[in-house]
Design a protein around this motif. Structure first.
Motif, PDB file in Angstrom:
ATOM      1  N   ALA A 169       9.680  41.961 -11.684  1.00 40.35           N
ATOM      2  CA  ALA A 169      10.508  41.002 -12.415  1.00 40.35           C
ATOM      3  C   ALA A 169      11.922  41.546 -12.575  1.00 40.35           C
ATOM      4  O   ALA A 169      12.905  40.856 -12.282  1.00 40.35           O
ATOM      5  CB  ALA A 169       9.895  40.726 -13.785  1.00 40.35           C
ATOM      6  N   GLU A 172      13.758  41.842  -9.209  1.00 43.40           N
ATOM      7  CA  GLU A 172      14.263  40.557  -8.722  1.00 43.40           C
ATOM      8  C   GLU A 172      15.463  40.081  -9.516  1.00 43.40           C
ATOM      9  O   GLU A 172      16.427  39.554  -8.954  1.00 43.40           O
ATOM     10  CB  GLU A 172      13.157  39.502  -8.787  1.00 43.40           C
ATOM     11  CG  GLU A 172      12.119  39.682  -7.700  1.00 43.40           C
ATOM     12  CD  GLU A 172      11.017  38.641  -7.782  1.00 43.40           C
ATOM     13  OE1 GLU A 172      10.188  38.599  -6.868  1.00 43.40           O
ATOM     14  OE2 GLU A 172      10.988  37.885  -8.769  1.00 43.40           O
ATOM     15  N   SER A 298      10.525  34.183 -16.709  1.00 40.44           N
ATOM     16  CA  SER A 298       9.474  33.724 -17.610  1.00 40.44           C
ATOM     17  C   SER A 298       8.124  34.286 -17.198  1.00 40.44           C
ATOM     18  O   SER A 298       7.860  34.544 -16.023  1.00 40.44           O
ATOM     19  CB  SER A 298       9.434  32.202 -17.635  1.00 40.44           C
ATOM     20  OG  SER A 298       9.017  31.711 -16.387  1.00 40.44           O
ATOM     21  N   GLN A 299       7.292  34.468 -18.195  1.00 39.56           N
ATOM     22  CA  GLN A 299       5.986  35.090 -17.963  1.00 39.56           C
ATOM     23  C   GLN A 299       4.883  34.059 -18.162  1.00 39.56           C
ATOM     24  O   GLN A 299       5.005  33.179 -19.002  1.00 39.56           O
ATOM     25  CB  GLN A 299       5.805  36.237 -18.957  1.00 39.56           C
ATOM     26  CG  GLN A 299       6.909  37.260 -18.874  1.00 39.56           C
ATOM     27  CD  GLN A 299       6.785  38.320 -19.963  1.00 39.56           C
ATOM     28  OE1 GLN A 299       7.295  38.155 -21.048  1.00 39.56           O
ATOM     29  NE2 GLN A 299       6.085  39.390 -19.655  1.00 39.56           N
ATOM     30  N   PRO A 300       3.812  34.171 -17.399  1.00 41.90           N
ATOM     31  CA  PRO A 300       2.708  33.214 -17.517  1.00 41.90           C
ATOM     32  C   PRO A 300       1.855  33.529 -18.738  1.00 41.90           C
ATOM     33  O   PRO A 300       0.700  33.953 -18.621  1.00 41.90           O
ATOM     34  CB  PRO A 300       1.937  33.414 -16.216  1.00 41.90           C
ATOM     35  CG  PRO A 300       2.184  34.832 -15.845  1.00 41.90           C
ATOM     36  CD  PRO A 300       3.564  35.167 -16.339  1.00 41.90           C
ATOM     37  N   THR A 332       5.823  37.136 -12.550  1.00 40.15           N
ATOM     38  CA  THR A 332       6.715  36.347 -13.391  1.00 40.15           C
ATOM     39  C   THR A 332       7.447  35.346 -12.503  1.00 40.15           C
ATOM     40  O   THR A 332       7.304  35.381 -11.280  1.00 40.15           O
ATOM     41  CB  THR A 332       7.770  37.245 -14.049  1.00 40.15           C
ATOM     42  OG1 THR A 332       8.493  37.921 -13.019  1.00 40.15           O
ATOM     43  CG2 THR A 332       7.107  38.282 -14.944  1.00 40.15           C
ATOM     44  N   GLU A 333       8.223  34.487 -13.135  1.00 39.72           N
ATOM     45  CA  GLU A 333       9.034  33.565 -12.348  1.00 39.72           C
ATOM     46  C   GLU A 333      10.494  33.699 -12.732  1.00 39.72           C
ATOM     47  O   GLU A 333      10.823  33.874 -13.903  1.00 39.72           O
ATOM     48  CB  GLU A 333       8.591  32.126 -12.585  1.00 39.72           C
ATOM     49  CG  GLU A 333       7.310  31.785 -11.873  1.00 39.72           C
ATOM     50  CD  GLU A 333       7.037  30.293 -11.917  1.00 39.72           C
ATOM     51  OE1 GLU A 333       7.997  29.516 -12.139  1.00 39.72           O
ATOM     52  OE2 GLU A 333       5.872  29.910 -11.732  1.00 39.72           O
ATOM     53  N   HIS A 335      13.759  31.688 -13.020  1.00 39.60           N
ATOM     54  CA  HIS A 335      14.296  30.332 -13.010  1.00 39.60           C
ATOM     55  C   HIS A 335      15.811  30.375 -13.057  1.00 39.60           C
ATOM     56  O   HIS A 335      16.373  30.969 -13.960  1.00 39.60           O
ATOM     57  CB  HIS A 335      13.874  29.574 -14.272  1.00 39.60           C
ATOM     58  CG  HIS A 335      12.425  29.319 -14.368  1.00 39.60           C
ATOM     59  ND1 HIS A 335      11.819  28.241 -13.777  1.00 39.60           N
ATOM     60  CD2 HIS A 335      11.452  30.005 -15.001  1.00 39.60           C
ATOM     61  CE1 HIS A 335      10.532  28.270 -14.064  1.00 39.60           C
ATOM     62  NE2 HIS A 335      10.273  29.316 -14.801  1.00 39.60           N
ATOM     63  N   LYS A 342      14.352  27.973  -7.007  1.00 36.44           N
ATOM     64  CA  LYS A 342      13.257  28.529  -7.790  1.00 36.44           C
ATOM     65  C   LYS A 342      12.540  29.590  -6.985  1.00 36.44           C
ATOM     66  O   LYS A 342      11.984  29.308  -5.931  1.00 36.44           O
ATOM     67  CB  LYS A 342      12.281  27.432  -8.169  1.00 36.44           C
ATOM     68  CG  LYS A 342      12.023  27.343  -9.663  1.00 36.44           C
ATOM     69  CD  LYS A 342      10.973  26.292  -9.931  1.00 36.44           C
ATOM     70  CE  LYS A 342      11.032  25.836 -11.369  1.00 36.44           C
ATOM     71  NZ  LYS A 342      10.131  24.707 -11.612  1.00 36.44           N
ATOM     72  N   LYS A 343      12.580  30.782  -7.463  1.00 37.50           N
ATOM     73  CA  LYS A 343      11.830  31.814  -6.760  1.00 37.50           C
ATOM     74  C   LYS A 343      10.479  31.970  -7.438  1.00 37.50           C
ATOM     75  O   LYS A 343      10.379  32.069  -8.645  1.00 37.50           O
ATOM     76  CB  LYS A 343      12.578  33.140  -6.830  1.00 37.50           C
ATOM     77  CG  LYS A 343      13.781  33.163  -5.916  1.00 37.50           C
ATOM     78  CD  LYS A 343      14.363  34.564  -5.839  1.00 37.50           C
ATOM     79  CE  LYS A 343      15.691  34.501  -5.120  1.00 37.50           C
ATOM     80  NZ  LYS A 343      16.396  35.789  -5.159  1.00 37.50           N
ATOM     81  N   LYS A 344       9.460  32.011  -6.657  1.00 37.41           N
ATOM     82  CA  LYS A 344       8.142  32.161  -7.230  1.00 37.41           C
ATOM     83  C   LYS A 344       7.446  33.311  -6.510  1.00 37.41           C
ATOM     84  O   LYS A 344       7.277  33.281  -5.299  1.00 37.41           O
ATOM     85  CB  LYS A 344       7.358  30.871  -7.038  1.00 37.41           C
ATOM     86  CG  LYS A 344       6.076  30.834  -7.824  1.00 37.41           C
ATOM     87  CD  LYS A 344       5.479  29.436  -7.798  1.00 37.41           C
ATOM     88  CE  LYS A 344       4.227  29.340  -8.620  1.00 37.41           C
ATOM     89  NZ  LYS A 344       3.760  27.959  -8.751  1.00 37.41           N
ATOM     90  N   LYS A 346       4.201  35.589  -6.068  1.00 36.79           N
ATOM     91  CA  LYS A 346       2.780  35.823  -6.373  1.00 36.79           C
ATOM     92  C   LYS A 346       2.434  37.234  -5.914  1.00 36.79           C
ATOM     93  O   LYS A 346       2.819  37.654  -4.832  1.00 36.79           O
ATOM     94  CB  LYS A 346       1.909  34.799  -5.640  1.00 36.79           C
ATOM     95  CG  LYS A 346       1.938  33.426  -6.255  1.00 36.79           C
ATOM     96  CD  LYS A 346       0.809  33.236  -7.278  1.00 36.79           C
ATOM     97  CE  LYS A 346       0.954  31.927  -8.042  1.00 36.79           C
ATOM     98  NZ  LYS A 346       0.302  31.938  -9.349  1.00 36.79           N
TER      99      LYS A 346
END
Lengths: 347, 347
Positions: A169, A172, A298-300, A332-333, A335, A342-344, A346
């Motif tokens: 996180a 990035e 942001s965290q899930p 994490t994501e 935004h 949007k970077k995602k 996994k």
DNA sequence: TTGTATGCGTTATCAT
DNA sequence: ATGATAACGCATACAA
């Protein structure tokens, strides 16, 4: 008038049966005649009978409740996580008892004591920003309390852990800055002891290194109180912004640090990102509504809560001691509203 | 290995006493000799004895826990309120069990059942957006459960209520619009059944009336799901903004409605307040960091939680039935960042 | 001053 | 197929 619930005894008396017969009928035992069963079940339903969970707990030596220790309920990350925990708990017939450490080590110890004395069957915990010594946790865990380490995980093995990939996180987020032309990036982190802090700082330094930017040690700043106290953040910011090596961007490593940095910038009329770049960890559902160019990590939280609860309940309900401990790490994501990119990631 | 706590029996056996002697010694009974007391207390302390709250509950017919029913934990208003409830509960030796209705009537009923079956000593509840019929509450309350009605209060008497002055809040917000030159003000409210909705709509219409602005009934809009669902809010907004009597301002009457209206405006590139005025109810601690000219109505959630918990615990611990029921109404605050003018209304 | 017995609601283990 | 009893941990009325 006190709230009185109907008991097995009441049913037994009303139907002229013994308590054991009623108990067995309710549990659909094979040794009870269909007619009796019918009678009991009907009466129970009509009178809205619910087994007394307290009596059950006393007998079964388990309370069907799990404790959750977080630093602060009214923090969107934790409230979302509790939401997730709650949903699993409800599904599996557990209730959730919440305790808060308020980022205070002593309160963390007493809260754990409190939960243990409440006979919870297990505890999901996130250590406070002040916690560098885990002996209180280890003692409780060693005495057989089921526990899952959450978010701010402890550094000993043989315990289930649920967290996010903080290294990635921060890596990035820092890379995002660099790609957008920022170079003198400061990192305002949580207390240095915390696992999450170490990982985030490592991700930050790694990103700088990988992009051939020299790390200025003064650019790594710690909040002892997790950013909870505005004055602390303001002082850190003030010190940084008035130094000769003034940073052009800030990586704010927690929810509260993020909002307090924003607050500081607002008070000082510092425009984001024109005068100062800002990427912050935040779990507010306003993420994409905040100051136009704020980028948010942001965290899930909800998912993390669910996973932690599932692990804990599995541990509680397993007969034999756990051999394999899970170390669940979620992504994490990042935004960014401005570019709507949007970077995602996994894992 | 299970977590096994030490019991009175263990102490008695170790010290060669009877359980009753130990029990009395621990409770500092006058009939126990100082030496015995000393011995017991010391041993208890050394072995970290904690009375088993479950056994206590079974005996005392009370669980020292209170239930809280809200529509959603991960909503800043409610999480702050729970925070307040929690703090009082902790002080008074209660624990808090949380249940969520998710704005669903059926889930509200089952959650209340759940809490009751968990033998909570009392319940603080806020009804769901779908709830127009209170018979399930009245039934539980009538059967002797201690209850405090919170935020979205029920409309029957003889029950403690804690809420904010929604009428005044909406009146002030609407007046704020009028003073700033808006005249065609739409009000997007929560479900029509809710007490808070009625009061807010009344405050809104009263403010219009008092300023000689004719009310357009089409300007009062209701969200059946409390604004929880973005699509619902977006459709309402879309319909309003595309009507010939397009409003020039929106009063968003809940946290979620506010954020979803903002989200809609962002997606549609509607500038606030240039193209559309917006005042929203919101309890996010980002209140003053939101879009520059958003004016926010915030509620004293923490304080409300504390008061509700205090009332409930007083009710629980009072021997005789309550005669006088409190109806606590607190003031909201209208925050406007742009002018840095802060209106504070105390009732 | 201390010990014994009982009961809170439930289920498991014995009877019958 | 049903009933009686004990036990979970604690507090308390009653005995001693």
């Amino acid at each position: 008038m006190k709230f009185e619930a109907i008991t097995i005894k009441d049913i037994a008396k009303a139907l002229g049966l013994s308590t054991s017969t009623v108990s067995r009928a309710l549990r659909d035992s094979y040794e009870i005649s269909p007619e009796t069963k019918q009678k009991v079940l009907l009466y129970a339903k009509e009178n809205n009978y619910r087994p007394n969970p307290i009596a059950l707990s006393l007998k079964e030596k388990r309370s069907s409740s799990i404790g959750v220790l977080v630093c602060e309920i009214a923090n969107s990350f934790f409230s979302q996580a509790i939401n997730g925990i709650e949903s699993v708990a409800q599904e599996k017939g557990y209730n959730v008892i919440i305790a808060q450490s308020k980022e205070d080590f002593e309160k963390e110890i007493s809260s754990l004591q409190y939960l243990a004395s409440r006979s919870v069957d297990g505890i999901i915990f996130s250590v406070s920003a002040e916690t560098s010594d885990f002996s209180h946790v280890q003692q409780l865990y060693g005495r057989g309390m089921n526990m899952v380490s959450f978010d701010r995980v402890v550094d000993f093995p043989d315990i289930h852990k649920v967290s996010v990939d903080n290294y990635k996180a921060a890596y990035e987020a820092t890379t995002h800055f660099i790609k957008n032309g920022f170079s003198n990036i400061a990192c305002i982190a949580n207390a240095a002891y915390l696992s999450i802090t170490k990982e985030r700082v490592e991700g930050y330094t790694a990103a700088l290194r990988d992009h051939n930017i020299k790390l200025d040690p003064n650019n790594i700043l710690y909040c002892l109180h997790g950013g909870l106290i505005y004055e602390e953040v303001a002082e850190i910011m003030s010190h940084a912004m008035n130094s000769k090596q003034k940073p052009d961007a800030i990586l704010a490593c927690s929810d509260k640090i993020t909002t307090n940095v924003m607050r500081y910038c607002q008070q000082q009329n510092i425009a984001i990102p024109k005068q100062l770049g800002l990427v912050g960890f935040s779990n507010l559902d306003l993420t994409d509504l905040l100051a136009p160019s704020l980028t948010v990590v942001s965290q899930p939280a909800y998912e993390m809560g669910r996973i932690a609860a599932e692990l804990l309940i599995k541990q509680i309900e397993s007969k034999r001691p756990i051999k394999e401990f899970e170390d669940v790490v979620l992504a994490t994501e990042l935004h960014q509203r401005a570019s709507s990119e949007k970077k995602k990631a996994k894992l």
